[in-house]
Design an enzyme around this catalytic site. Sequence first.
Site, PDB file in Angstrom:
ATOM      1  CG  MET A 167      -1.889 -46.432  21.656  1.00 43.81           C
ATOM      2  SD  MET A 167      -1.325 -48.115  21.323  1.00 43.81           S
ATOM      3  CE  MET A 167       0.191 -47.770  20.426  1.00 43.81           C
ATOM      4  CD  GLU A 168       1.641 -41.472  24.875  1.00 45.61           C
ATOM      5  OE1 GLU A 168       2.599 -41.543  25.666  1.00 45.61           O
ATOM      6  OE2 GLU A 168       1.797 -41.286  23.653  1.00 45.61           O
ATOM      7  CB  THR A 169      -0.625 -44.198  30.846  1.00 40.83           C
ATOM      8  OG1 THR A 169      -1.969 -43.743  30.609  1.00 40.83           O
ATOM      9  CG2 THR A 169       0.341 -43.043  30.670  1.00 40.83           C
TER      10      THR A 169
END
Length: 401
Positions: free
Chosen positions: A131-133
């Site tokens: 989700m972050e990167t």
Amino acid sequence: MSRLSPFVVVFAAFMLAIGSTASASPVAKPVQSSGFKGFLDRLWPLAHARGVTHETFVAAFSGLIPDQDVVELTKKQSEFVKPIWEYLASATSNNRLERGAKLAGVNDPTLGMIEGRYGVDRSVILGVWGMETNFGGFTGGKDIVRSLATLASAGYRGTYFRDELIGALLILQQGHVTRADFKGSWAGAMGQTQFMPSSFQKFAVDFDGDGKKDIWTNVPDALASTANYLKLNGWQAGLPWGFEVTIPHGFDYHLHRLTFDDWARQGVRRADGEGMPRGGEANLFFPAGADGPAFLVTDNFDVIKRYNNSDAYALGVAMLGDRIYGAGPIRAVWPVDDPILGLQQRVQLQEQLSALGYDVGEPNGRIGSLTRAAIRDFQDKNGLRPDGYAGRRVLEALRVR
Ligand code: CA
């Protein structure tokens, strides 16, 4: 993206354009270069007092000018709220699932060791990474020092970015990353974990033992840092984040938090047909109201929200991780005719509830536990199913009042 204060949480949510929140916020003013020099002059004694050397300071700011693109980006705050079903569909897109499964395989021994040391499920660690990167695929190409210095010199968000900037200088000085590789999002979230410098100082770890906490290019360090973040924010080993459930006919919608055993006694069943966990408590959660999918979520679900304070985000992390490890998609059908309210309408909803005497905190459009409890009580007293969902129906009922 680790954030510790409420405004940062809100800010970070629109910063990444993930999801459900956007907040009214001041806009950074353009920075003149003479003003920038004055800013650096004022910054130096503060940085020095926290241990930044003259050499670090000079090297960090050598030839640096403010980044006007960063100033512009502070103005881009969309009011548009993506419905949660669209958000989750893109969180668990086929491309992302394929990439996640491949990287889960490649990093399986590392993930096993991290799971053993921190007690955090590997599926959740992968979910956050994705989700972050996009599993390290997009970590942001902005120069961290330049971005933070631009925001700090503009006085954006008070002294928050100034303090993060000093933290960033210390990270450079400690040699975890080179000046050239010191990159991240325009608002200072760094590397594969998207930590702000203050979170880096608290939570980053050197898992592979080479002396550097390298969340930019070292996957074991990045994944262990995420696990450490979740552990230190209260993750309970052995407790699932939750799962989708089915609700029986004649269900008592007043029930909100019970033990898994008691949920089973009420006729609530796991949607995947598995049995309930043996111990623990969970909250019943309807992300799109009682007409849509239902979940039992534990305190570990709230720990995921410490990364980014959004239910949609936490569900995205959880679903992505589970699906990488073979779980099926959500089974129930989303109520596409009743999407969550937009920001202005959520503020109105909170103002209306407040006018009726409910404590919903500052009306800011964020639907947290206070607002949900107020919605449930209002629904209950007005002949609606008390599912706590901030949808159109409850707002219409409030307006009639
Ligand atoms: Ca390392």
